[in-house]
Design a protein around this motif. Structure first.
Motif, mmCIF file in Angstrom:
data_model
loop_
_atom_site.group_PDB
_atom_site.id
_atom_site.type_symbol
_atom_site.label_atom_id
_atom_site.label_comp_id
_atom_site.label_asym_id
_atom_site.label_seq_id
_atom_site.Cartn_x
_atom_site.Cartn_y
_atom_site.Cartn_z
ATOM 1 N N ILE A 110 -17.721 7.838 -22.754
ATOM 2 C CA ILE A 110 -18.119 7.997 -21.347
ATOM 3 C C ILE A 110 -17.630 6.805 -20.530
ATOM 4 N N GLN A 116 -14.939 6.574 -17.520
ATOM 5 C CA GLN A 116 -15.347 6.027 -16.224
ATOM 6 C C GLN A 116 -14.353 4.981 -15.739
ATOM 7 N N CYS A 159 -15.808 12.956 -18.263
ATOM 8 C CA CYS A 159 -15.958 13.027 -19.719
ATOM 9 C C CYS A 159 -16.612 14.366 -20.046
ATOM 10 N N PHE A 180 -24.274 8.918 -16.461
ATOM 11 C CA PHE A 180 -23.741 10.232 -16.805
ATOM 12 C C PHE A 180 -23.169 10.934 -15.572
ATOM 13 N N VAL A 205 -20.071 12.867 -16.304
ATOM 14 C CA VAL A 205 -20.145 13.695 -17.522
ATOM 15 C C VAL A 205 -20.322 15.172 -17.166
#
Length: 654
Positions: free
Chosen positions: A52, A56, A62, A90, A93
């Motif tokens: 992740i 980033q 991701c 997140f 994500v």
């Protein structure tokens, strides 16, 4: 306290950093064996977190493929911890879950939508629009088109960067059951009976488990750039062996992972136990011949060639990878005699020690002649199921025996049993003309609670219902213990708090649980403790209860009385010790086996289609008797005396 991963010795599970060795030459998938599921979960969570952050830093999304079930829970716990304590975001994500039961409402406690939000999504900063979970509410005629859209959405997101998997006992990944094709895509599938049996604990019985599910296909999974499969526990060891060492076959869909170039299996010692490098390391390569390994090898060799220990020959050892053992010991005769004697000395009819006897070659001490004993039972019936014969023998031989039921066992009581007992109490007061209207009202309310639960399809019982279910189990346990000759004052119901959630999912053990166990040990000051080492229990209570005992022992082991306390682990409810692991074998006569069966029968709520049946559809007394008889048969086939049955124990050294 510094909780950073760097300070917690998290193992590297990276496929790219792994070299292959002689010991893994039979394995067709890269496999890493970690200390336990906690360590493995931390390592998996760390790899996900690193990915992740790497994405980033590049300004990229991701894309994660996520699994459900008990196996990934600790992975998600660690990711939540990283989010809260280490700033893991997140925001970039996108997730795609593997599967969902069909039909299944999102808000149902058994839905994977509920599971993922409960364990992960509700606790991190993921965007709701980035969460994708198969829909279990669609009309059946719409699912094919929905599956195509699900596939398109994965492709539009750039494909799966990382796919997390568990494995079912059928070899399914996702819900791709045996027969699934290597190029299969997201679709509706019929669940295998074994899969439904394994899920029964979450649904309050197999009759409530859906027969179908929507799942990503094998082909979808294999397109992921990186795949990590986790497997924890002895119950997964046969399918792990077949998947890692077997041939690729649609009858075991997980074997298709052998085709993937960046897959790692993360296994705990129990799940990896059947792999050749652990089960028969002497066949794989050079082996360090410890005493335990020698005993394991000799027992295996007897089974392999079909002869008792004293009939093994030099050629048997040489032909089966044990030439170095033969060279070390000098001759097959020397090995055979030593191993025969070692196994013979595990057999004793005196589990508390034989008074006035030479105990140098016995599993237990002769003194003190009368020992104080605590038998810890995770559920209110594990004591008699797993060691009922030994339990009665200890009482008959004059030891001060205590039994401690660690949990109430209330969730394992069927609603109809609770309703039957509620009716009995309510009808008694009405029939007797008693003025106790409060009791009548209470049990009338219990009936209403059960009816409301059934109509709503809920999992959680009210506190009132849990109380009566717990009392049912308590009464059964008392009756069984009394039958075994125990005094009422030596029967202890601990009702550990971790268990009392009203759901299959339990709380972690806490200081209150450990203190209850430690206080009882300090009160009794036992010379022997018996506890369940049967870790194949399908809802994990045995493991949690054992951890509570081990932690309690760790806290009080400096107490003077603990210097004279031995701990014995029993099994039998779900599986048995292998012969080479046994350190005390207690023979059970036909009459004693019958008495053990009668003690088990007192647990009436656990007969005839219990809530947590597991993969074996027989009643517990039948399973226990077969395991005890098989242990006796295995000893006899090694050339040792023939008994009706044997209960087996292994000592835990603290």
């Amino acid at each position: 306290m510094d909780n950073s991963v760097a300070n917690r010795n998290v193992p590297d599970i990276s496929f790219r950093n792994c070299g292959f060795s002689e010991e893994t030459r039979y394995e067709k998938v890269h496999s890493v064996v970690v200390k336990d599921s906690a360590e493995g979960s931390l390592a998996i969570a760390q790899e996900i977190a690193d990915l992740i952050r790497e994405k980033q830093a590049k300004g990229e999304n991701c894309v994660l493929g996520l699994a459900t079930g008990s196996s990934p829970v600790k992975v998600y716990d660690e990711l939540v911890r990283m989010h809260k304590n280490e700033g893991l975001s997140f925001a970039n994500v996108i997730t795609f879950n593997l599967d969902e039961y069909y039909p299944m409402d999102k808000e149902a406690a058994q839905s994977y939508w509920f599971f993922m939000h409960d364990h992960l999504f509700n606790h991190v900063d993921i965007k709701p629009e980035n969460v994708n979970i198969p829909d279990g509410t669609l009309p059946v005629e719409e699912i094919r088109a929905y599956g195509l859209r699900y596939e398109d959405k994965i492709e539009a997101a750039g494909g799966l960067d990382f796919q997390l998997l568990g494995i079912g006992r059928t070899g399914h990944i996702g819900f791709n059951e045996p027969g699934s094709a290597v190029n299969s895509r997201t679709r509706l599938i019929t669940l295998d009976h074994i899969t439904r049996v394994d899920a029964a604990k979450d649904f309050g019985g197999i009759d409530n488990v859906p027969r179908k599910a929507v799942t990503m296909g094998v082909g979808t999974i294999l397109k992921a750039k990186r795949i990590v499969l986790m497997a924890w526990g002895q119950g997964k060891s046969p399918i792990v062996k077949e998947t890692v060492e077997g041939e690729i076959s649609s009858s075991v869909p997980a074997t298709f992972l052998q085709k993937h170039e960046n897959t790692t299996f993360v296994l705990d010692p129990s799940a990896s136990a059947e792999l050749k490098r652990f089960r028969t390391p002497w066949v794989v390569g050079d082996c360090e011949w410890t005493e335990d390994m020698k005993r394991k090898a000799v027992v295996w060799l007897c089974e392999h060639v079909g002869r008792p220990i004293l009939k093994l020959t030099d050629r048997d050892y040489n032909d089966n990878g044990m030439s170095t053992l033969l060279a070390e010991e000098g001759s097959s005769y020397s090995i055979n005699i030593r191993m025969f004697n070692a196994l013979q000395r595990t057999i004793t009819g005196w589990p508390g020690g034989k008074p006035n006897a030479d105990d140098s070659n016995r599993p237990e001490r002769a003194t003190p002649e009368r020992k104080r004993v605590i038998v810890f039972s995770p559920h209110p019936d594990d004591d008699v199921i797993s060691m009922g014969g030994t339990f009665q023998r200890l009482v008959e031989q004059g030891h001060e025996v205590h039994v401690a039921y660690q949990t109430s066992g209330n969730i394992a009581v069927n609603d109809h049993d609770a309703l039957r007992f509620a009716d009995f109490v309510s009808d008694y007061f009405k029939a007797s003309g008693s003025s106790d209207s409060g009791a009548t009202e209470l049990f009338d309310q219990i009936r209403k609670d059960l009816n409301a639960k059934a109509q709503a399809g809920e999992e959680i019982d009210t506190e009132r219902v849990r109380l009566i279910k717990g009392l049912i189990r308590r009464g059964e346990a008392k009756a069984a213990s009394r039958y075994c000759g125990l005094k009422d004052e030596n029967i202890h119901h601990l009702d550990l708090p971790f268990y009392e959630t009203g759901r299959v999912k339990k709380d972690p053990i806490g200081p209150a649980d450990v203190k209850i166990v430690a206080d009882l040990i300090k009160e009794v000051k036992p010379h022997q403790i018996y506890c369940a080492g049967d870790l194949a229990d399908p809802h994990g209570t045995h493991k949690v209860c054992l951890d509570a005992i081990f932690e309690a022992i760790e806290q009080i082991k400096s107490e003077e009385f603990m210097n004279d306390c031995w701990v014995w682990l029993y099994r039998g409810a779900w599986h048995e010790w292998d012969i080479h692991e046994i350190e005390m074998a207690v023979p059970i006569s036909p009459d004693e086996l019958y008495k053990k069966r009668q003690a088990i029968f007192f647990h009436q709520s656990q007969k005839d289609g219990v809530v947590f049946q597991g993969e074996d559809d027989r009643e517990f007394w039948q399973r226990a008797e077969e395991r005890n008889r098989n242990t006796a048969k295995a000893y006899n086939e090694l050339g040792l005396p023939e008994y009706e049955a044997i209960e087996a124990f292994r000592r835990y050294h603290f």
